[in-house]
Scaffold this active site. Structure first.
Site: not given
Ligand SMILES: C[C@H](N)C(=O)N[C@@H](Cc1c[nH]cn1)C(=O)O
Length: 494
Positions: A116, A118, A149, A183-184, A244, A346, A359, A461
């Site tokens: 790949h 990308d 990669d 792929e990513e 706020h 804030t 995974r 990565h």
């Protein structure tokens, strides 16, 4: 044939192959600078598949790959794989997939190289020492997003074919390429394309080779397993706009508080996954695996130094490798909509979306994981009795992949590594995911090998990703040697 002459003939063939390899390897050395320049050209393209604003760059990247293969005389196609649906409901064209073919001799094996082009996102301000899209050579390391990669490995395969062509040597096998650009982000659209081309592009493919991973140490490796990945978005929505915190804080239940609360129930501080059903699905570690992990050279202190962490979750090699490769884990990647700039805004964000992934390992099933995670988070959220709403979506569901290391493809890999590096490889698994690996196996029924050339410290990565010149150039030679070794596989033995 006189049987006594057979050893002599084999010796002559083997000497011929050795001298052919020497010539090809010399060619690669002599053209090293051109190969680095080719990588520079590819790295300069910010082909980030996760950023839709970069989609034109990704389309250009695919055109560039096709152009390079076309100039080499390949039969090249840019295959339209349709559109991607965005969370907003809009659609955007997916980058085309490049297929190419070099040689169609039916007496030869046909190898399909998948890769790949990308990349993951990268910005100088993330902490890169150099511009991520300007390839920079520092002490023989080539720094740039996508080097390891997976742009350099893809180029190394192309240059391996180019070397045979330049020296007018016949390719020992027919070579096909399938190069994608998503792929990513989970290889969107590729499953359908593979299914559609099973009886055409893949009909004469014998083996699939993937070089989209890294070594475990400075020793070359062959990879026989990858984890899968289930990637989730958990969106909590409350007020109709940001508020706020001084004016409204204390009177509204904040979406971010809800989100952090539910995220904290995914995994314990010691790494135990708390979602019911996940751990129960994991295949137990066999004695054989335990012994394999025990025999692998892996320096725990070096690993600690590399990560810059003083205490890891486990102190021994086997536990570390097992938890890296073949147990599931939950990682929380980020929260969209949260205030993350420098400064002290804030605000109470009205809508926040957590991104986390799990995974996958054998015998987990992404469809079951989707239900387990959604049901669990909805039940935890319900207990909070919040007026806000929670939406859980699984955006990637990639299965794990495992190969048989006794397959002749692995013997061929070992022989090629011995020739180029003069060592025996580590047989390893990869903690990361190659989403399409399992589809290749299930849909085409072809055998797959993963032959990494990335270094263990390439920082895929991460900030300052690199590929060393050594790995890039010797990796090209490895692919040359591998094509020759695959040609020796007896067609009837597989
Ligand atoms: C191993 C490969 N080089 C890689 O990094 N793959 C990605 C693919 C992925 C998984 N989920 C989303 N993308 C990875 O493992 O993160």
């Amino acid at each position: 044939m006189n049987l006594q002459t057979v050893p002599f003939i084999l010796l002559v063939i083997s000497c011929g192959q050795a001298s052919q390899y020497t010539e090809l390897a010399q060619y690669v050395d002599d053209h090293q600078e051109e190969h680095v320049e080719a990588l520079r050209e590819w790295v300069a393209i910010e082909s980030d598949s996760s950023n839709i604003l970069r989609r034109p760059d990704l389309h250009r990247m695919m055109e560039l790959v096709a152009e390079k293969l076309r100039l080499m005389g390949g039969t090249v196609q840019l295959v339209d794989i349709g559109e991607q649906e965005l969370p907003s409901g809009q659609t955007i064209a997916l980058p085309k997939v490049v297929t190419a073919q070099f040689g169609s001799d039916p007496s030869k094996h046909t190898v399909c190289v998948y890769g790949h082009v990308d990349v993951q996102p990268a910005k100088l301000e993330d902490g890169w020492a150099t511009n991520p899209y300007n390839l920079t050579d520092i002490n023989g390391n080539l720094y740039g997003r996508g080097t390891s990669d997976n742009k350099a490995p893809v180029l190394a395969w192309i240059h391996a074919v180019q070397a045979y062509q330049a020296l007018s040597m016949d390719l020992p096998v027919n070579v096909k390429f399938l190069i994608e650009g998503m792929e990513e982000t989970g290889s969107n659209g590729l499953d359908a394309m593979i299914l559609a081309q099973r009886d055409t592009f893949f009909s004469d493919v014998d083996y699939i080779v993937i070089s989209d991973c890294g070594w475990l140490s400075s020793r070359p490796a062959l990879t026989y397993g990858t984890r899968g990945n289930c990637y989730f978005f958990a969106e909590v929505e409350g007020p109709k706009q940001d508020l706020h915190s001084g004016v409204y804080g204390g009177t509204v239940i904040e979406p971010m508080t809800d989100l952090i609360g539910i995220l904290d129930t995914l995994i314990s501080p010691s790494g135990k996954i708390l979602i019911p059903g996940i751990r129960e699905a994991v295949a137990p570690l066999s004695d054989e695996e335990w012994r394999m992990y025990q025999d692998i050279e892996f320096d725990v202190d070096n690993y600690k130094n590399k990560t810059g962490i003083s205490h890891l979750m486990y102190n021994n090699k086997v536990d570390l490798l097992a938890h890296r490769w073949r147990y599931p884990t939950v990682s929380i990647h980020g929260i969209e909509g949260a205030f993350s700039d420098s400064g002290t805004k804030t605000v109470i964000p009205a809508k926040v979306t957590a991104k986390f992934s799990i995974r996958q390992v054998p015998d987990m099933d992404p469809a079951a994981v989707k239900k387990q995670v959604t049901d669990y988070l909805q039940s935890v959220f319900a207990k909070r009795k919040s007026p806000n709403t929670l939406k859980v979506t699984m955006v990637i569901g990639a299965k794990p992949w495992l190969a048989d290391t006794k397959h002749p493809l692995y013997e061929a890999g070992k022989a090629a590594i011995k020739r180029v590096f003069n060592v025996d490889p580590d047989l390893i698994r990869e903690g990361g995911t190659i989403p399409i690996a399992r589809t290749f196996q299930d849909v085409t029924g072809k055998s797959i090998i993963m032959m990494p050339i990335g270094g263990f410290d390439d920082g895929m990565h991460s900030q300052n990703e690199k590929m060393s010149r050594y790995n890039y150039i010797e990796g090209t030679k490895l692919f040359i040697a591998y094509l020759n070794e695959v040609a020796q596989i007896n067609k009837t033995s597989v």
